[in-house]
Design a protein around this motif. Structure first.
Motif, PDB file in Angstrom:
ATOM      1  N   SER A   6       0.842  -1.199   0.000  1.00 53.72           N
ATOM      2  CA  SER A   6       0.000   0.000   0.000  1.00 53.72           C
ATOM      3  C   SER A   6       0.877   1.248   0.000  1.00 53.72           C
ATOM      4  N   PRO A   7       0.384   2.351  -0.542  1.00 55.68           N
ATOM      5  CA  PRO A   7       1.164   3.591  -0.505  1.00 55.68           C
ATOM      6  C   PRO A   7       1.481   3.998   0.939  1.00 55.68           C
ATOM      7  N   SER A   8       2.714   4.407   1.151  1.00 56.29           N
ATOM      8  CA  SER A   8       3.156   4.850   2.471  1.00 56.29           C
ATOM      9  C   SER A   8       2.752   6.305   2.692  1.00 56.29           C
ATOM     10  N   ALA A   9       2.979   6.775   3.894  1.00 58.70           N
ATOM     11  CA  ALA A   9       2.713   8.190   4.195  1.00 58.70           C
ATOM     12  C   ALA A   9       3.550   9.083   3.288  1.00 58.70           C
ATOM     13  N   ALA A  10       4.792   8.685   3.023  1.00 57.28           N
ATOM     14  CA  ALA A  10       5.643   9.470   2.118  1.00 57.28           C
ATOM     15  C   ALA A  10       5.077   9.454   0.699  1.00 57.28           C
ATOM     16  N   ASP A  11       4.573   8.304   0.249  1.00 63.90           N
ATOM     17  CA  ASP A  11       3.958   8.222  -1.082  1.00 63.90           C
ATOM     18  C   ASP A  11       2.750   9.158  -1.159  1.00 63.90           C
ATOM     19  N   LEU A  12       1.941   9.153  -0.118  1.00 62.50           N
ATOM     20  CA  LEU A  12       0.764  10.035  -0.083  1.00 62.50           C
ATOM     21  C   LEU A  12       1.172  11.495  -0.178  1.00 62.50           C
ATOM     22  N   ALA A  13       2.244  11.849   0.510  1.00 63.43           N
ATOM     23  CA  ALA A  13       2.705  13.238   0.505  1.00 63.43           C
ATOM     24  C   ALA A  13       3.247  13.656  -0.863  1.00 63.43           C
TER      25      ALA A  13
ATOM     26  N   GLY B 283      -3.511  11.097 -11.995  1.00 67.14           N
ATOM     27  CA  GLY B 283      -3.313  10.262 -13.170  1.00 67.14           C
ATOM     28  C   GLY B 283      -1.926   9.673 -13.292  1.00 67.14           C
ATOM     29  N   PHE B 284      -1.081   9.822 -12.268  1.00 65.58           N
ATOM     30  CA  PHE B 284       0.281   9.296 -12.272  1.00 65.58           C
ATOM     31  C   PHE B 284       0.250   7.901 -11.662  1.00 65.58           C
ATOM     32  N   TYR B 285       0.804   6.921 -12.365  1.00 62.72           N
ATOM     33  CA  TYR B 285       0.822   5.543 -11.861  1.00 62.72           C
ATOM     34  C   TYR B 285       1.948   5.348 -10.855  1.00 62.72           C
ATOM     35  N   TRP B 286       1.670   4.559  -9.837  1.00 65.74           N
ATOM     36  CA  TRP B 286       2.643   4.198  -8.814  1.00 65.74           C
ATOM     37  C   TRP B 286       2.646   2.677  -8.711  1.00 65.74           C
ATOM     38  N   LEU B 287       3.732   2.038  -9.109  1.00 69.68           N
ATOM     39  CA  LEU B 287       3.871   0.590  -8.995  1.00 69.68           C
ATOM     40  C   LEU B 287       4.737   0.318  -7.776  1.00 69.68           C
ATOM     41  N   ILE B 288       4.157  -0.365  -6.797  1.00 70.66           N
ATOM     42  CA  ILE B 288       4.870  -0.681  -5.564  1.00 70.66           C
ATOM     43  C   ILE B 288       5.195  -2.171  -5.583  1.00 70.66           C
ATOM     44  N   ILE B 289       6.461  -2.488  -5.289  1.00 75.90           N
ATOM     45  CA  ILE B 289       6.998  -3.831  -5.457  1.00 75.90           C
ATOM     46  C   ILE B 289       7.550  -4.348  -4.134  1.00 75.90           C
ATOM     47  N   ASP B 290       7.352  -5.624  -3.913  1.00 79.88           N
ATOM     48  CA  ASP B 290       8.033  -6.348  -2.843  1.00 79.88           C
ATOM     49  C   ASP B 290       8.372  -7.721  -3.415  1.00 79.88           C
TER      50      ASP B 290
ATOM     51  N   ARG C  53       5.909  -9.812  -5.612  1.00 80.45           N
ATOM     52  CA  ARG C  53       4.573  -9.218  -5.426  1.00 80.45           C
ATOM     53  C   ARG C  53       4.607  -7.761  -5.854  1.00 80.45           C
ATOM     54  N   ARG C  54       3.503  -7.301  -6.430  1.00 84.31           N
ATOM     55  CA  ARG C  54       3.417  -5.905  -6.837  1.00 84.31           C
ATOM     56  C   ARG C  54       1.964  -5.464  -6.878  1.00 84.31           C
ATOM     57  N   ARG C  55       1.790  -4.165  -6.740  1.00 81.80           N
ATOM     58  CA  ARG C  55       0.448  -3.583  -6.827  1.00 81.80           C
ATOM     59  C   ARG C  55       0.571  -2.233  -7.527  1.00 81.80           C
ATOM     60  N   LEU C  56      -0.355  -1.993  -8.444  1.00 77.67           N
ATOM     61  CA  LEU C  56      -0.366  -0.753  -9.205  1.00 77.67           C
ATOM     62  C   LEU C  56      -1.442   0.170  -8.648  1.00 77.67           C
ATOM     63  N   TRP C  57      -1.075   1.442  -8.506  1.00 76.80           N
ATOM     64  CA  TRP C  57      -1.969   2.473  -7.986  1.00 76.80           C
ATOM     65  C   TRP C  57      -1.974   3.638  -8.950  1.00 76.80           C
ATOM     66  N   ILE C  58      -3.010   4.435  -8.882  1.00 82.91           N
ATOM     67  CA  ILE C  58      -3.044   5.693  -9.630  1.00 82.91           C
ATOM     68  C   ILE C  58      -3.375   6.806  -8.650  1.00 82.91           C
ATOM     69  N   SER C  59      -2.632   7.914  -8.752  1.00 84.61           N
ATOM     70  CA  SER C  59      -2.917   9.033  -7.864  1.00 84.61           C
ATOM     71  C   SER C  59      -4.124   9.779  -8.422  1.00 84.61           C
ATOM     72  N   ARG C  60      -5.040  10.069  -7.512  1.00 85.19           N
ATOM     73  CA  ARG C  60      -6.298  10.694  -7.924  1.00 85.19           C
ATOM     74  C   ARG C  60      -6.916  11.385  -6.721  1.00 85.19           C
ATOM     75  N   ALA C  61      -7.306  12.619  -6.899  1.00 88.58           N
ATOM     76  CA  ALA C  61      -8.008  13.331  -5.835  1.00 88.58           C
ATOM     77  C   ALA C  61      -9.277  12.560  -5.492  1.00 88.58           C
ATOM     78  N   GLY C  62      -9.517  12.356  -4.218  1.00 85.54           N
ATOM     79  CA  GLY C  62     -10.695  11.619  -3.774  1.00 85.54           C
ATOM     80  C   GLY C  62     -10.533  10.111  -3.839  1.00 85.54           C
TER      81      GLY C  62
ATOM     82  N   ASP D 166      -6.051   5.255  -5.877  1.00 89.87           N
ATOM     83  CA  ASP D 166      -6.980   4.176  -6.199  1.00 89.87           C
ATOM     84  C   ASP D 166      -6.172   2.998  -6.736  1.00 89.87           C
ATOM     85  N   PRO D 167      -6.582   1.771  -6.374  1.00 91.93           N
ATOM     86  CA  PRO D 167      -5.898   0.608  -6.959  1.00 91.93           C
ATOM     87  C   PRO D 167      -6.255   0.488  -8.437  1.00 91.93           C
ATOM     88  N   VAL D 168      -5.327  -0.043  -9.209  1.00 89.32           N
ATOM     89  CA  VAL D 168      -5.523  -0.261 -10.640  1.00 89.32           C
ATOM     90  C   VAL D 168      -5.182  -1.714 -10.922  1.00 89.32           C
ATOM     91  N   GLU D 169      -5.999  -2.379 -11.720  1.00 87.76           N
ATOM     92  CA  GLU D 169      -5.697  -3.755 -12.091  1.00 87.76           C
ATOM     93  C   GLU D 169      -4.507  -3.760 -13.037  1.00 87.76           C
TER      94      GLU D 169
END
Length: 166
Positions: A78-85, A91-98, A101-110, A118-121
């Protein structure tokens, strides 16, 4: 590309990072870039010079910087506090990896996560890597460490900080 991320993350206890290149909601390639954060085991930062070089490289290849990727050695996808800041651009994609394992997110107001993400498939399309079929060379666009992107323009104004080079 995802296998490369997994290998990079497994080999480094610090956060790895880079920028995602694409167009039309498709990520075509990624550029691994140095993590210049003060505490790279707890966060990531990409230098403004590398961000601008990546944007020039992408533009020359007919692509755009559409997001970033980084690892969370803690295993939390999940996005960290630093990622949120840092998620200022909608509309910018954030791919977080471990590892694998990975999860794709998109930054979006609300967004569902703290009103910012928001999570993105993540759909994987089998295709040759963009750079394997391209003559583009990122090294021609990168500047040596410590060189200022503005030095050639004759200004001392610092480039804008943040995950987006646009």
């Amino acid at each position: 590309m995802l296998d490369r991320f997994a290998a990079e993350a497994a080999a480094d206890p610090r956060e790895i990072c880079g920028l995602l290149l694409g167009r039309d909601d498709v990520i075509h390639d990624a550029l691994a870039l140095p993590n210049v954060a003060p505490e790279p085991a707890r966060g990531f930062a990409i230098s403004p010079a590398d961000q601008f070089a990546a944007a020039r490289f992408a533009r020359a290849a007919g692509l755009a910087v559409v997001g970033c990727y980084h690892s969370h050695p803690s295993g939390n996808l999940s996005p960290s506090a630093a990622d949120l800041a840092e998620a200022a651009q909608d509309g910018f994609y954030w791919l977080i990896i471990d590892g694998a394992r990975r999860r794709l997110w998109i930054s979006r107001a609300g967004g569902q996560i703290a009103g910012r993400f928001d999570p993105v498939e993540l759909q994987i399309i089998e295709a040759p890597a963009f750079r394997e079929s391209s003559p583009w060379n990122l090294q021609a666009h990168l500047q040596p460490a410590g060189a200022s992107a503005n030095r050639r323009r004759g200004t001392s104004q610092a480039p804008r900080q943040g995950p987006s080079p646009q």
